[in-house]
Design an enzyme around this catalytic site. Structure first.
Site, PDB file in Angstrom:
ATOM      1  N   LYS A   1      37.583  48.289  58.861  1.00 39.28           N
ATOM      2  CA  LYS A   1      38.810  47.901  58.162  1.00 39.28           C
ATOM      3  C   LYS A   1      39.863  49.015  58.155  1.00 39.28           C
ATOM      4  CE  LYS A   1      37.610  43.757  56.331  1.00 39.28           C
ATOM      5  NZ  LYS A   1      38.394  42.517  56.429  1.00 39.28           N
TER       6      LYS A   1
ATOM      7  N   SER B   1      29.950  46.383  61.719  1.00 38.16           N
ATOM      8  CA  SER B   1      31.243  46.415  61.048  1.00 38.16           C
ATOM      9  C   SER B   1      31.383  47.470  59.953  1.00 38.16           C
ATOM     10  CB  SER B   1      31.540  45.027  60.480  1.00 38.16           C
ATOM     11  OG  SER B   1      30.439  44.555  59.742  1.00 38.16           O
TER      12      SER B   1
END
Lengths: 320, 320
Positions: free
Chosen positions: B54, B304
């Site tokens: 992110k 991730s």
């Protein structure tokens, strides 16, 4: 006096084990550097084969055997990682291995030894119990004994981690390792003192099992205290090969509290997203326990391993 | 229809965010390859700044703001990692940030957002609640909203992870990511389809929150199910920017069971000694849930993130 390994033996080990071990990365962390006011270079032996630096010494010892010796098979005693490492190395050389393990060894390590096809013989959790049991095994079977730390080739093999570290980061002020039996610390000292004499080599030990610190201070080998430590791999003691090397080359052995080990382990997990075992957290804990030694320095640390029972973490009720 | 990012926007993002993000390593594991009968290349975004991919999208969006926009500050809603990422990026650009977080967000993520100096506004755990709350914040303050996934620059930024992956491993049969809001999957698809059209891009989703799989199948955006999943970061839904890109470029979205996510997460921790969060384990779980899709293939996976509450692990009583 037994023959002691020298730096040339580390070089020879590096060539011998190269096909069987990983060249592990050297990690850095801006967060940890900021927290410690130091420049840290972490040799990630948790990413090593079998999850610990022990693969280096075990592969060196097993592949240094003559054909005749190898045919007889190998035996050892170990609280965990060396057991896996000997089982791994013996499997690579296609020879039998017998491992004497303490009954309270972490299940994940027991399972790994079995997976590699080694035979397990159980003993008590006291290191002296294990030595007695392995003696019986040797008398009965004639296999070759490979001590987890006090062994010429094991020490030379463990020194290859520091050799790789220095190749990548040549200008270190301090290199730290945990110390249990002293194989990693002695091997590290051989590499560091040969390649970078000004670099200080410092051992780190849980204060509950501070026999190595007292041994270095008093110039004689003390027996293990058999006290509890969360760093279960370090409940062993120096030997007549590791101790003279450590006496000559190691500047200091510092001790750390149990709580500091657990906090350091958790810090590395949370901030670096890597899994290290309690023994590997001992030198990290030293950074926070003895900041006056480390502030402003360039510090190499051998993160010795990453084998942890994920069902019993030391910051949880019940602990490891 | 909103303007959609294209591959050139990913390239531009890579240049813009380069000073602020890590080039994360691509990891391999002989053990995992053997277990899956595949060749796996794991892009370790758990080692990314703020512990998740992110950081890429957030930095791209924040640094793409004009001076005038930046002065107003930024706001977002997020179940965790995007919140940290916006707080991180805003701090780097020295602008204020407001983050709307669900009351049940993991404490470790809340603490990180606070550490970066962002203001937290609490909302319910339903994604629609959060959107309503952020709407109120925007009306009251005039800050610039940066959606966690359905944002032109966020998607372009997330695509830089796959760009780096392909630079290191150009010949992949399949690239997989988890899918929640679809920002990572859409950005990944832009990079992969531009550089390696033959490579299939596959999204992976917990079966309890399978809205993206149904959306792709039926050609329309379904709302979130609001069901429980251990992969808390994936309880969101596709948007009008991410969905058209995914519709055009993504071959399939496969679902996995909760137990498979937990098992895959634990497997990565134990075998690779790295910490990944449940969302990152979703594509790994897919390897075991749908082996027929992956056997014999060269597979890239974006791991991730690695932000986990170490006091509540999903394989323990109580879970996450």
């Amino acid at each position: 006096m037994k023959k002691l390994p020298v730096f040339d033996d580390v070089i020879e080990a590096a060539g011998r084990i190269q096909p069987y071990v990983q060249r592990t990365p050297v990690l850095t962390s801006r967060t940890l550097n900021r927290m410690t006011d130091a420049a840290l270079f972490l040799k990630a032996e948790n990413f090593q084969r079998v999850g610990a630096f022990k693969a280096r010494g075990a592969c060196n010892a097993v592949f240094a055997l003559s054909e005749d010796e190898a045919r007889r098979g190998v035996a050892t005693h170990s609280s965990g990682n060396h057991a896996q490492a000997i089982a791994y190395a013996a499997r690579l050389r296609c020879i039998p291995a017998v491992v004497v393990m303490p009954e309270d060894a972490p299940p994940v390590k027991v399972a790994a030894v079995k997976d590699y096809g080694a035979k397990i013989v159980w003993a008590g959790s006291n290191p002296l119990d294990r030595e007695q049991t392995v003696k019986t095994v040797l008398e009965q079977t004639g296999v070759v004994f490979i001590h987890p730390s006090n062994n010429f080739h094991v020490i030379a093999g463990q020194g290859t981690a520091a050799l790789e570290l220095l190749e990548e980061v040549p200008d270190l002020d301090i290199v730290m390792t945990p110390v249990g039996g002293g194989g990693l610390l002695a091997g590290t000292a051989l590499s560091i003192k040969a390649l970078s004499p000004r670099t200080r080599v410092i051992g780190t030990e849980p204060e509950t099992v501070d026999d190595a610190a007292r041994s270095l201070r008093d110039g004689r080998i003390y027996p293990p205290t058999n006290a509890y430590t969360v760093a279960d791999g370090l409940r062993t003691f120096l030997g007549d090969i590791s101790f003279p090397i450590i006496s000559e080359h190691v500047s200091d052995i510092v001790t750390v509290r149990e709580g500091a080990i657990v906090a350091a382990m958790r810090l590395i997990w949370e901030r670096m997203k890597i899994i290290i075992e309690p023994s590997a957290a001992v030198p990290v804990a030293a950074l926070f326990e003895h900041p006056e030694l480390f502030c402003g320095r360039r510090i190499g640390i051998i993160l010795s391993g990453g084998n942890v029972d994920l069902d019993h973490l030391p910051w949880q009720r019940g602990g490891l």
